[in-house]
Design an enzyme around this catalytic site. Sequence first.
Site: not given
Length: 235
Positions: A100-102
């Site tokens: 997942l993106d930050r």
Amino acid sequence: MRLDQFLTRSAGLSRKQAKIAIRGGRVTMAGQRWKKTATHVDANARITLDGEPQALPGHRYLMIHKPEGVVSATTDSEHPTVLDLLPAADCADLRIVGRLDRNTTGLLLLSTDGQWSHRVMSPRFHCPKTYHVTVADPLDNAALQTLRDGVLLHGEKAPSVPASVEPVAESQLRLTITEGRYHQVKRMLAAVGHRVVALHRERIGDLALDPGMAPGDHRALSDEEVHRLAEPGNG
């Protein structure tokens, strides 16, 4: 795997303790004493420590509620990682199953089982992933229908696979996809003229994020959950 690494996992020793045990002649492999800590361990090797047979623990499968600002990586020089949320003793050989993106929150899986991880996240197995998406401006029916039909992403030659789209509020939707293209959800919304301001993964297959878990919490998956996610279609 090195012999000292094997002992840290099988016997619960620290790396220093494992090295001392090996150099002290307390470890045998295939009936012979080995005193080199970097000796390669064969997958089916018979290893003893002080005469007691040693075996690696079974694979581990974890669910974590990923908070915002944490990166899906094992190490990072600038930001905390999801492994930083776990006790150090629990991190050995864990790999992230579908990053997942930050700034994306929600359900993230970790496992030591590479084959299972591939089965869950590879697009060829069509495991659905469901996201709660918040965009900057209200969505109209035309944008929602385009997402359902499949949208051509910037830089791609083929449109996305048709998605399941459920409006939640005028600027929110629940989006389910079966692919795993780079930044796919944000790019899909950008393709229909909308900027994502919050993204939360709720579900992988029919496994939902445990509602009792706060951001940063984790728990082991049950055997039933592990087996169900690996089944064809993943629910």
